[in-house]
Write a protein that holds these residues in place. Sequence first.
Motif, mmCIF file in Angstrom:
data_model
loop_
_atom_site.group_PDB
_atom_site.id
_atom_site.type_symbol
_atom_site.label_atom_id
_atom_site.label_comp_id
_atom_site.label_asym_id
_atom_site.label_seq_id
_atom_site.Cartn_x
_atom_site.Cartn_y
_atom_site.Cartn_z
ATOM 1 N N SER A 15 0.835 -1.349 0.013
ATOM 2 C CA SER A 15 0.169 0.303 -0.204
ATOM 3 C C SER A 15 1.333 1.149 -0.471
ATOM 4 O O SER A 15 1.713 1.220 0.414
ATOM 5 C CB SER A 15 -0.980 -0.240 1.375
ATOM 6 O OG SER A 15 -1.254 1.589 1.421
ATOM 7 N N TYR A 16 0.440 2.428 -0.740
ATOM 8 C CA TYR A 16 1.378 3.354 -0.581
ATOM 9 C C TYR A 16 1.388 4.169 0.771
ATOM 10 O O TYR A 16 2.311 5.059 0.369
ATOM 11 C CB TYR A 16 0.766 4.123 -1.953
ATOM 12 C CG TYR A 16 1.317 5.806 -2.102
ATOM 13 C CD1 TYR A 16 2.450 5.825 -2.572
ATOM 14 C CD2 TYR A 16 0.300 6.594 -1.932
ATOM 15 C CE1 TYR A 16 3.441 7.194 -2.500
ATOM 16 C CE2 TYR A 16 1.132 7.918 -1.384
ATOM 17 C CZ TYR A 16 2.426 8.310 -2.612
ATOM 18 O OH TYR A 16 2.681 9.607 -2.269
ATOM 19 N N TYR A 17 0.239 3.994 1.211
ATOM 20 C CA TYR A 17 0.092 4.803 2.514
ATOM 21 C C TYR A 17 0.931 4.210 3.714
ATOM 22 O O TYR A 17 0.802 4.509 4.755
ATOM 23 C CB TYR A 17 -1.258 4.606 2.931
ATOM 24 C CG TYR A 17 -1.980 5.900 1.787
ATOM 25 C CD1 TYR A 17 -1.938 7.332 1.366
ATOM 26 C CD2 TYR A 17 -2.918 5.699 0.960
ATOM 27 C CE1 TYR A 17 -1.942 8.190 0.403
ATOM 28 C CE2 TYR A 17 -3.187 6.306 -0.530
ATOM 29 C CZ TYR A 17 -2.863 7.999 -0.405
ATOM 30 O OH TYR A 17 -2.960 8.443 -1.624
ATOM 31 N N ALA A 18 1.058 3.138 3.294
ATOM 32 C CA ALA A 18 1.824 2.536 4.874
ATOM 33 C C ALA A 18 3.634 2.689 5.029
ATOM 34 O O ALA A 18 3.710 3.565 4.258
ATOM 35 C CB ALA A 18 2.526 0.549 4.454
ATOM 36 N N PRO A 19 3.407 2.518 6.178
ATOM 37 C CA PRO A 19 4.907 3.921 6.623
ATOM 38 C C PRO A 19 5.566 2.887 6.353
ATOM 39 O O PRO A 19 6.626 3.466 6.227
ATOM 40 C CB PRO A 19 4.642 3.917 8.030
ATOM 41 C CG PRO A 19 2.957 3.414 8.465
ATOM 42 C CD PRO A 19 2.380 2.869 7.296
ATOM 43 N N ASP A 20 5.870 1.554 5.418
ATOM 44 C CA ASP A 20 7.192 1.436 5.597
ATOM 45 C C ASP A 20 7.412 0.777 4.031
ATOM 46 O O ASP A 20 7.769 -0.185 3.148
ATOM 47 C CB ASP A 20 7.393 -0.084 6.354
ATOM 48 C CG ASP A 20 6.375 -1.236 5.912
ATOM 49 O OD1 ASP A 20 5.059 -0.501 5.766
ATOM 50 O OD2 ASP A 20 6.167 -2.239 6.716
ATOM 51 N N ALA A 21 6.497 0.895 3.560
ATOM 52 C CA ALA A 21 6.026 1.417 2.024
ATOM 53 C C ALA A 21 7.590 1.733 1.142
ATOM 54 O O ALA A 21 7.843 0.614 -0.113
ATOM 55 C CB ALA A 21 4.961 2.090 1.592
#
Length: 287
Positions: A15-21
Amino acid sequence: MKPEYVGDGGVATVSYYAPDAPTRFTDSLHRTGFAVIRDHPVPRDLVETIHAEWLAFFEKEAKHAYAFDRETQDGYFSTAVSETAKGNDKRDLKEFFHIFPGGRYPAEVSDAARRYFAIAGDFAGELLSWVEANTPEDVRARFSMPLASMIRESPATLLRVLRYPPLTGKEEPGAVRAAAHEDINLLTVLPASNERGLQLLTRSGAWTDVPTDFGSLVVNVGDMLQEASGGYYSSTTHRVVNPSGEAARRSRIALPLFLQPRPEVKLSERHTAGSYMDERLRQLGVK
């Protein structure tokens, strides 16, 4: 949160919005040559508009007025002059239109593909920054400049609007929609197609489907990033297989954006981006 993987290929869907993307995305590129991004900022409705408009365009005779130019490499490539993958002796079963910054653009469609080019190009620059920030320091030291800077205002970055026509049953034996190949550029950014068929070759030598939920973006490493990174990032072999059943009677549209550096950008001691591109186009038989 652990990455989502698919089959033996191990391709992460991030997911683009995941902190660890950024780290998960870059790790997937390093391990498999591919990564998939969902929840990204590229508008899905814009992709759908392009699919509809260009599917209609490819059905018209007007496309032949834009026949490709061997020097500029822009315009319309018919199935008769389509690419032959390196090491293959049969042309791919596809037709396509090359859109470059400042290149020819058909009057029969809206500016949707140009708008997509700009939006996806900006997003791609962010992805290259993700890659650079998460590349080991010794590998990063090989880059002649920041990766995102390599493509800034590049006249060579290319949007290919691609159509795989319905199969008729009269195709040459052994011909496929896209034979096994590697891309030439730094990264390729591809909205998941309206039809399945994209596969990658895993390190164990097996073919596996690339996840292609419509609305996601498939990203893969090209030969130029492999060259610039000294092989740390591998340009993974992939293909588009011929469908069967009802799917064989439908067209398949794809919108790969090939991120290509400015021709003078140094990739390695032996190649600039321009010299590398010329070599590969000759191998493909289109220059």
